[in-house]
Design an enzyme around this catalytic site. Structure first.
Site, PDB file in Angstrom:
ATOM      1  N   CYS A   1      17.389 -38.416 -14.662  1.00  0.00           N
ATOM      2  CA  CYS A   1      15.549 -37.924 -13.785  1.00  0.00           C
ATOM      3  C   CYS A   1      15.732 -37.646 -12.559  1.00  0.00           C
ATOM      4  CB  CYS A   1      15.563 -39.889 -13.054  1.00  0.00           C
ATOM      5  SG  CYS A   1      16.904 -40.714 -11.638  1.00  0.00           S
TER       6      CYS A   1
ATOM      7  N   CYS B   1      11.618 -35.290 -14.618  1.00  0.00           N
ATOM      8  CA  CYS B   1      12.365 -34.911 -14.334  1.00  0.00           C
ATOM      9  C   CYS B   1      11.885 -33.112 -14.352  1.00  0.00           C
ATOM     10  CB  CYS B   1      13.863 -34.741 -14.105  1.00  0.00           C
ATOM     11  SG  CYS B   1      14.154 -34.243 -16.204  1.00  0.00           S
TER      12      CYS B   1
ATOM     13  N   CYS C   1      14.967 -29.951 -16.621  1.00  0.00           N
ATOM     14  CA  CYS C   1      15.768 -30.495 -18.201  1.00  0.00           C
ATOM     15  C   CYS C   1      15.237 -29.422 -19.314  1.00  0.00           C
ATOM     16  CB  CYS C   1      15.319 -31.679 -18.292  1.00  0.00           C
ATOM     17  SG  CYS C   1      14.686 -32.781 -17.023  1.00  0.00           S
TER      18      CYS C   1
END
Length: 131
Positions: free
Chosen positions: A11, A85, A89
């Site tokens: 996250c 995120c 990512c």
């Protein structure tokens, strides 16, 4: 070479959702699955309300620290679970990805964080059943 699967929870701040998910995975799977967590922009400390919510169900995450998402950690994980995120990512071909849409517990009261905690438990249980 290890045959233990690894799950990386990612996250933004690595202070709430991903820490709770890793805590649940460690609690429910023991040493059968390696739990990892990281954040694209880690906070300085774990959200104290997330710590409180997890303590209520007997899971202690106080020793955990937010960690920056590292390329190598993602690359060596079998499953990558993202939680808000976005594009930060990394994507690796051949990895199993899940994107869990969860309320960010940052700045939320205990009732909201409890609901997030319980939602995460259900998702972790489902993930474990599939591994």
């Amino acid at each position: 070479m290890s045959t233990t699967p690894s799950v990386l929870f990612v996250c933004v701040h690595n202070a709430g959702r991903s820490q709770m998910a890793a805590g649940w995975l460690r609690h429910l799977a023991g040493d059968r699955v390696e739990a990892r967590s990281a954040g694209s922009a880690p906070a300085e400390k774990i959200n104290p309300v997330a710590v409180q919510a997890m303590a209520e169900v007997g899971i202690d995450i106080t020793a955990e620290q937010p960690k920056k998402l590292e390329y190598a950690t993602a690359q060596t994980s079998d499953v990558i679970v993202t939680m808000g995120c976005g594009d930060t990512c990394p994507v690796f071909p051949g990895k199993r990805y899940e994107d869990w849409q969860l309320t960010d517990p940052a700045g939320q009261g205990i009732d909201v964080v409890r609901a997030v905690r319980d939602d995460i438990r259900v998702r972790v249980e489902k993930l474990l059943a599939e591994l």
